[in-house]
Design a protein around this motif. Structure first.
Motif, PDB file in Angstrom:
ATOM      1  N   LEU A   1       0.866  -1.181   0.000  1.00 48.42           N
ATOM      2  CA  LEU A   1       0.000   0.000   0.000  1.00 48.42           C
ATOM      3  C   LEU A   1       0.897   1.223   0.000  1.00 48.42           C
ATOM      4  O   LEU A   1       1.784   1.361   0.849  1.00 48.42           O
ATOM      5  CB  LEU A   1      -0.918   0.002   1.221  1.00 48.42           C
ATOM      6  CG  LEU A   1      -2.157  -0.891   1.124  1.00 48.42           C
ATOM      7  CD1 LEU A   1      -2.672  -1.254   2.495  1.00 48.42           C
ATOM      8  CD2 LEU A   1      -3.259  -0.175   0.329  1.00 48.42           C
ATOM      9  N   ARG A   2       0.668   2.092  -0.960  1.00 46.38           N
ATOM     10  CA  ARG A   2       1.443   3.339  -1.051  1.00 46.38           C
ATOM     11  C   ARG A   2       0.592   4.390  -1.730  1.00 46.38           C
ATOM     12  O   ARG A   2      -0.495   4.115  -2.253  1.00 46.38           O
ATOM     13  CB  ARG A   2       2.748   3.121  -1.819  1.00 46.38           C
ATOM     14  CG  ARG A   2       2.559   2.730  -3.287  1.00 46.38           C
ATOM     15  CD  ARG A   2       3.863   2.840  -4.045  1.00 46.38           C
ATOM     16  NE  ARG A   2       3.769   2.340  -5.407  1.00 46.38           N
ATOM     17  CZ  ARG A   2       3.271   3.009  -6.446  1.00 46.38           C
ATOM     18  NH1 ARG A   2       2.764   4.233  -6.272  1.00 46.38           N
ATOM     19  NH2 ARG A   2       3.260   2.474  -7.655  1.00 46.38           N
ATOM     20  N   HIS A   3       1.105   5.640  -1.743  1.00 46.32           N
ATOM     21  CA  HIS A   3       0.433   6.724  -2.457  1.00 46.32           C
ATOM     22  C   HIS A   3       0.940   6.784  -3.895  1.00 46.32           C
ATOM     23  O   HIS A   3       1.967   6.176  -4.240  1.00 46.32           O
ATOM     24  CB  HIS A   3       0.663   8.052  -1.734  1.00 46.32           C
ATOM     25  CG  HIS A   3       0.097   8.070  -0.341  1.00 46.32           C
ATOM     26  ND1 HIS A   3      -1.247   7.999  -0.090  1.00 46.32           N
ATOM     27  CD2 HIS A   3       0.703   8.130   0.878  1.00 46.32           C
ATOM     28  CE1 HIS A   3      -1.467   8.028   1.215  1.00 46.32           C
ATOM     29  NE2 HIS A   3      -0.295   8.097   1.823  1.00 46.32           N
ATOM     30  N   TRP A   4       0.219   7.498  -4.739  1.00 47.04           N
ATOM     31  CA  TRP A   4       0.520   7.518  -6.169  1.00 47.04           C
ATOM     32  C   TRP A   4       1.855   8.195  -6.461  1.00 47.04           C
ATOM     33  O   TRP A   4       2.311   9.083  -5.731  1.00 47.04           O
ATOM     34  CB  TRP A   4      -0.603   8.195  -6.952  1.00 47.04           C
ATOM     35  CG  TRP A   4      -0.617   9.708  -6.814  1.00 47.04           C
ATOM     36  CD1 TRP A   4      -1.070  10.431  -5.770  1.00 47.04           C
ATOM     37  CD2 TRP A   4      -0.122  10.642  -7.770  1.00 47.04           C
ATOM     38  NE1 TRP A   4      -0.899  11.776  -5.999  1.00 47.04           N
ATOM     39  CE2 TRP A   4      -0.317  11.938  -7.223  1.00 47.04           C
ATOM     40  CE3 TRP A   4       0.460  10.531  -9.035  1.00 47.04           C
ATOM     41  CZ2 TRP A   4       0.052  13.103  -7.898  1.00 47.04           C
ATOM     42  CZ3 TRP A   4       0.823  11.681  -9.711  1.00 47.04           C
ATOM     43  CH2 TRP A   4       0.624  12.953  -9.142  1.00 47.04           C
ATOM     44  N   HIS A   5       2.470   7.769  -7.550  1.00 47.78           N
ATOM     45  CA  HIS A   5       3.695   8.380  -8.061  1.00 47.78           C
ATOM     46  C   HIS A   5       3.430   8.866  -9.492  1.00 47.78           C
ATOM     47  O   HIS A   5       2.551   8.336 -10.186  1.00 47.78           O
ATOM     48  CB  HIS A   5       4.855   7.379  -8.103  1.00 47.78           C
ATOM     49  CG  HIS A   5       5.246   6.849  -6.760  1.00 47.78           C
ATOM     50  ND1 HIS A   5       5.885   5.637  -6.583  1.00 47.78           N
ATOM     51  CD2 HIS A   5       5.082   7.364  -5.508  1.00 47.78           C
ATOM     52  CE1 HIS A   5       6.108   5.431  -5.304  1.00 47.78           C
ATOM     53  NE2 HIS A   5       5.627   6.461  -4.630  1.00 47.78           N
ATOM     54  N   ALA A   6       4.182   9.855  -9.912  1.00 47.70           N
ATOM     55  CA  ALA A   6       4.078  10.296 -11.306  1.00 47.70           C
ATOM     56  C   ALA A   6       4.387   9.117 -12.224  1.00 47.70           C
ATOM     57  O   ALA A   6       5.349   8.375 -12.005  1.00 47.70           O
ATOM     58  CB  ALA A   6       5.044  11.448 -11.558  1.00 47.70           C
ATOM     59  N   GLY A   7       3.564   8.938 -13.226  1.00 46.22           N
ATOM     60  CA  GLY A   7       3.755   7.837 -14.163  1.00 46.22           C
ATOM     61  C   GLY A   7       2.951   6.594 -13.838  1.00 46.22           C
ATOM     62  O   GLY A   7       2.854   5.679 -14.677  1.00 46.22           O
ATOM     63  N   ASP A   8       2.370   6.512 -12.634  1.00 42.36           N
ATOM     64  CA  ASP A   8       1.516   5.375 -12.286  1.00 42.36           C
ATOM     65  C   ASP A   8       0.347   5.276 -13.271  1.00 42.36           C
ATOM     66  O   ASP A   8      -0.243   6.293 -13.642  1.00 42.36           O
ATOM     67  CB  ASP A   8       0.951   5.535 -10.871  1.00 42.36           C
ATOM     68  CG  ASP A   8       1.930   5.115  -9.790  1.00 42.36           C
ATOM     69  OD1 ASP A   8       2.883   4.379 -10.116  1.00 42.36           O
ATOM     70  OD2 ASP A   8       1.742   5.514  -8.630  1.00 42.36           O
ATOM     71  N   TYR A   9       0.024   4.051 -13.664  1.00 41.08           N
ATOM     72  CA  TYR A   9      -1.150   3.855 -14.501  1.00 41.08           C
ATOM     73  C   TYR A   9      -1.821   2.541 -14.117  1.00 41.08           C
ATOM     74  O   TYR A   9      -1.214   1.652 -13.513  1.00 41.08           O
ATOM     75  CB  TYR A   9      -0.786   3.854 -15.991  1.00 41.08           C
ATOM     76  CG  TYR A   9       0.005   2.648 -16.433  1.00 41.08           C
ATOM     77  CD1 TYR A   9      -0.652   1.525 -16.949  1.00 41.08           C
ATOM     78  CD2 TYR A   9       1.389   2.614 -16.334  1.00 41.08           C
ATOM     79  CE1 TYR A   9       0.062   0.408 -17.354  1.00 41.08           C
ATOM     80  CE2 TYR A   9       2.119   1.504 -16.709  1.00 41.08           C
ATOM     81  CZ  TYR A   9       1.453   0.396 -17.228  1.00 41.08           C
ATOM     82  OH  TYR A   9       2.154  -0.723 -17.602  1.00 41.08           O
ATOM     83  N   PHE A  10      -3.078   2.414 -14.477  1.00 38.74           N
ATOM     84  CA  PHE A  10      -3.804   1.162 -14.271  1.00 38.74           C
ATOM     85  C   PHE A  10      -4.884   1.039 -15.338  1.00 38.74           C
ATOM     86  O   PHE A  10      -5.026   1.921 -16.187  1.00 38.74           O
ATOM     87  CB  PHE A  10      -4.354   1.069 -12.843  1.00 38.74           C
ATOM     88  CG  PHE A  10      -5.566   1.929 -12.545  1.00 38.74           C
ATOM     89  CD1 PHE A  10      -6.703   1.368 -11.974  1.00 38.74           C
ATOM     90  CD2 PHE A  10      -5.579   3.303 -12.802  1.00 38.74           C
ATOM     91  CE1 PHE A  10      -7.817   2.144 -11.664  1.00 38.74           C
ATOM     92  CE2 PHE A  10      -6.681   4.080 -12.495  1.00 38.74           C
ATOM     93  CZ  PHE A  10      -7.799   3.504 -11.938  1.00 38.74           C
TER      94      PHE A  10
END
Length: 449
Positions: free
Chosen positions: A369-378
């Motif tokens: 479990l973590r917070h979003w990072h730039a470049g994350d996609y789903f």
């Protein structure tokens, strides 16, 4: 002056002053000596309190000796304390004057509470109010800056605010009083003294009755401020929502308000915003700019979708929480996520953001479990198998930049995003026709446990 003092004091306390016990802040200067004599001649119970600030060597010690002797002559109790003001100022990162003021009122309140006095009394008078108003106007302080010194502030009262320095001097001479002179009062280098000796006399050339004129106008200004605060409170109740230190202000109904700048300054000043910042924010509101950030020393404000969102400044949380195999729950941010596996799933999957049904065999532990990072996609469920950047998803969902930094992502062991927690699961982890083991994730508030 004695009669005027008695009437004013009675008006302040709302009862016969003889029914109360007063603690007088006495420096030994002319004003506090006159104040003490007014109480003494009125037969009102009082005691004296003095702080030796140790800023003028033997002169400071002489002031303390004088106050003790003065109290004995008046046959009243005296309380004295000494303070290394410069050391106190350094330790508390204050100016010398602010350190002395802060300590003085703190100590006076301590003595008042410990010894059962009803009020603390200071010797501020009308000229002090005039100087305060001029100082505040020069420095910039909003509406409250022109309201002068309050006659009542909690347990502190100021029963000489009706009197000018000239009136006090006349009483002093007639009563044949003596006092201690503080040499720093004559130093024009201090801002207050410069106003007293340079600015006020210059203004008195335009209006010899300057103090009385300002005193008369104070009534209007104070009533105007009282009306404004009622109106500001009424408007705030309609447009302001607060939840867990997060303030959301709807701007649509006030964008064209003729006092928009004044309202925003009134509301934002307690959050540490100064006049220039509020002016910039007001301009952005009028221009309906979105996504603009404004920072005070303690808070951050964001213009978002026709609202102003105010929160405490907090560093971004880069915590990564590991969820090992076999662990049934995990706590985070006042919530708990419960994990369970099932041989069957509901025939109709609930459309609830805090519940996620998944294909258990697609999960690879340990999860993260973590917070979003730039470049994350789903691959958001329901998007026909198309990928989407998490940041774009947040934008489409109209999630503000403060809130999105607090949203958790559940990450599979292979690095894929399983669930934007509380929002949408990834299509690759949905229940398929051939799914035989089903995983259920549920988010609960810890307040429910």
């Amino acid at each position: 002056m004695l009669k005027g003092f008695q009437e004013y004091l009675t008006r302040l306390v709302g009862d016969l002053p003889s029914n109360y016990r007063f603690l007088l802040a006495v420096s030994g200067g002319k004003d506090s000596v006159v104040l003490s004599d007014l109480f003494y001649c009125s037969g009102i119970p009082f005691a004296m309190a003095h702080v030796n600030f140790q800023l003028r060597g033997i002169d400071s010690d002489g002031d303390e000796t004088f106050v003790r002797a003065f109290a004995r002559r008046c046959e009243v109790e005296s309380f004295c304390t000494a303070l290394d003001t410069k050391a106190y100022a350094t330790a508390h990162q204050l100016s010398t004057q602010m350190a002395a003021r802060t300590f003085r009122y703190t100590w006076l309140e301590q003595i008042r509470a410990e010894h059962g006095f009803d009020y603390i009394v200071t010797a501020h008078h009308l000229n002090d109010t005039v100087e305060t108003i001029l100082y505040n106007l020069a420095k910039g302080s909003g509406i409250k800056g022109i309201l002068g010194i309050p006659a009542i502030n909690g347990y502190v009262i100021r029963p000489m605010l009706f009197a000018t320095r000239q009136t006090i001097d006349g009483y002093y001479l007639k009563a044949e009083l003596v006092h201690r002179e503080d040499s720093s009062n004559a130093q024009v280098g201090y801002a207050r003294n410069w106003i007293r000796y340079e600015v006020v006399p210059a203004l008195q050339k335009l209006n010899p009755s300057l103090e009385l004129t300002i005193n008369r106008n104070l009534v209007y200004w104070q009533q105007m401020n009282a009306w404004f605060e009622l109106e500001a409170a009424r408007i705030r109740a309609e447009i302001w929502q607060t939840r867990e230190q997060r303030h959301v202000v709807s701007l649509d109904s006030i964008r064209k308000h003729p006092a928009l700048l004044t309202l925003l300054f009134h509301w934002l000043q307690p959050f540490g915003y100064v006049a220039d910042q509020v002016a910039d924010l007001c301009e952005a509101v009028l221009e309906q700019k979105q996504g603009k950030l404004f920072f005070s020393k303690t808070h951050q404000a964001l213009l978002h979708q026709g609202t102003l969102i105010i929160e405490l400044q907090t560093p971004r949380d880069d915590t990564v929480m590991i969820w090992p195999a076999g662990q049934s729950s995990l706590s985070l941010d006042g919530h708990k996520i419960i994990f369970s596996t099932h041989a069957e799933s509901p025939q109709i999957l609930p459309n609830q953001p805090d519940i996620a049904w998944l294909d258990a065999d697609a999960l690879q532990f340990p999860l993260q479990l973590r917070h979003w990072h730039a470049g994350d996609y789903f691959y958001p469920l329901g998007m026909a198998g198309k990928p989407k950047k998490v940041q774009d998803y947040f934008t489409d969902e109209k999630i503000d930049r403060f809130a999105k930094d607090r949203i958790w992502l559940l990450i599979n062991g292979n690095g894929m995003i399983i669930w934007v927690v509380g929002f949408r699961i990834d299509d690759r982890f949905k229940i398929q026709e051939n799914t035989t083991r089903f995983a259920l994730l549920q988010v609960y508030s810890l307040m429910h446990f």
